[in-house]
Design a protein around this motif. Structure first.
Motif, PDB file in Angstrom:
ATOM      1  N   CYS A 258       0.915  -3.987  -7.117  1.00  0.00           N
ATOM      2  CA  CYS A 258       1.204  -4.189  -8.463  1.00  0.00           C
ATOM      3  C   CYS A 258      -0.093  -3.987  -9.146  1.00  0.00           C
ATOM      4  N   LEU A 259      -1.055  -3.363  -8.467  1.00  0.00           N
ATOM      5  CA  LEU A 259      -2.207  -2.725  -9.118  1.00  0.00           C
ATOM      6  C   LEU A 259      -1.804  -0.971  -9.917  1.00  0.00           C
ATOM      7  N   ALA A 260      -1.287  -0.274  -9.170  1.00  0.00           N
ATOM      8  CA  ALA A 260      -0.555   1.207  -8.701  1.00  0.00           C
ATOM      9  C   ALA A 260       0.230   0.895 -10.611  1.00  0.00           C
ATOM     10  N   SER A 261       0.788  -0.122 -10.394  1.00  0.00           N
ATOM     11  CA  SER A 261       1.936  -0.445 -12.009  1.00  0.00           C
ATOM     12  C   SER A 261       1.462  -0.821 -12.561  1.00  0.00           C
ATOM     13  N   VAL A 262       0.388  -1.538 -12.220  1.00  0.00           N
ATOM     14  CA  VAL A 262      -0.394  -1.661 -14.077  1.00  0.00           C
ATOM     15  C   VAL A 262      -1.078   0.120 -14.225  1.00  0.00           C
TER      16      VAL A 262
END
Length: 334
Positions: free
Chosen positions: A197-201
């Motif tokens: 999810c961090l990478a998506s953000v």
């Protein structure tokens, strides 16, 4: 309005679960508010607080927030899950959230994204070290303060190993910023899910677009489940780091501290890693307007009609102009 030891000086927003107020310790003199003393207080509606399952969830939110120690996580300053109207208070961060900043000013430059990502990776390391998962890392839960990014909202945080499904079978999270484990439902979310999810953000921050596209929710979730992220508009120096996080298998993703190390290195070589000028200006404007409106006693924001199924507006937190510090050692259990 008094909430615990705090006196409300304005209203920040509202949602289906309750309202968020800007408040100050009641010892402060009216009209003389120190920015660092302001807090954001989330107050839950009485009718919702009467649900034992919700009160247990809110009690868990307070416990998780209290156990996390990181300069990149909004600090808990108080809370009472047993009050007639349960409440939780965090430091107030004067600044837009990431979604607001990107909508208003466009994608962040590479150095700022690298510094943002390093800070959030350190925040996740602290959350995981506290034995919890965030589970809802998305642009709206990242505040851009003058002293750096702050991760907020542990309303759906869970202990390690907890299921991603609610008791009614609903997915917990935000479709475009979920992990394949969220979508699978029967599988358990793990620490590596937060990394996905961090990478998506960060892909959103760097490109200005949702990494899994738009369209029907089912189509978005299908692309998430297959880890089919679009990174073509992400700068090359960042793309390799994000691609390593956006792989289908959780065990193949780097740990938060490894992501932080790679992004710290990228930040150092890009130069000028602070917020771009329009974001700095937005932070200063919010800070100035907050103090003026507190002194005037007027509401800080007009309140939209609160849909019954929407969680309360995330709390903001505090700041003035940020140059990122060096790498932060990953937290340890205490």
């Amino acid at each position: 309005m008094r909430v615990g030891p705090y006196e409300s000086v304005g209203r920040l927003g509202a949602g289906g679960m309750g309202e968020v107020f800007l408040a100050t310790p009641d010892a402060a003199s009216p009209g003389h508010y120190e920015p660092d003393a302001l807090v954001a207080v989330k107050v839950i509606r009485r009718d919702i607080a009467g649900d034992p399952a919700f009160r247990a969830r809110f009690r868990r939110e307070i416990a998780v927030a209290a156990s996390v120690r990181s300069p990149y996580v909004a600090r808990l300053v108080g809370g009472d899950a047993e009050a007639a109207e349960p409440w939780l208070a965090t430091e107030y961060v004067a600044g837009p959230n990431l979604a607001e900043a990107v909508r208003a000013h466009g994608p962040l430059p590479l150095g700022a994204v690298a510094a943002l990502g390093a800070g959030l990776a350190h925040a996740l390391a602290a959350v995981h070290a506290a034995g919890a998962l965030h589970r809802d890392l998305k642009p709206a839960n990242v505040l851009l303060g003058a002293d750096g990014p702050k991760l907020i909202d542990f309303g759906v945080a869970r202990a390690l190993g907890a299921t991603t499904m609610t008791s009614t079978g609903l997915l917990v999270g935000t479709p475009g910023f979920m992990s394949p484990e969220h979508v699978a439902g029967g599988r358990h979310v793990v620490a590596a899910s937060d990394v996905f999810c961090l990478a998506s953000v960060l892909a959103y921050a760097a490109s200005g677009g949702d990494p899994f596209g738009d369209g029907p929710v089912a189509a978005v979730l299908y692309r998430v489940s297959r880890a089919e992220a679009r990174l073509d508009e992400v700068p090359a120096g960042l793309r390799e780091v994000l691609a390593a996080c956006l792989v289908p298998e959780p065990g193949d993703r780097p740990a938060p501290h490894e992501v932080a190390d790679r992004l710290d290195a990228l930040r150092d070589v890009t130069g000028a890693p602070g917020w771009p000028a329009p974001v700095v200006a937005a932070i200063e404007e919010i800070r100035r307007d907050t103090l003026q409106l507190c002194a005037s006693g007027r509401p800080l924001l007009p309140l939209p009609a609160a849909p019954q199924a929407t969680p309360a507006t995330p709390t903001p937190t505090q700041t003035p102009t940020w140059t990122p510090p060096g790498p932060v050692a990953p937290p340890v259990h205490g």
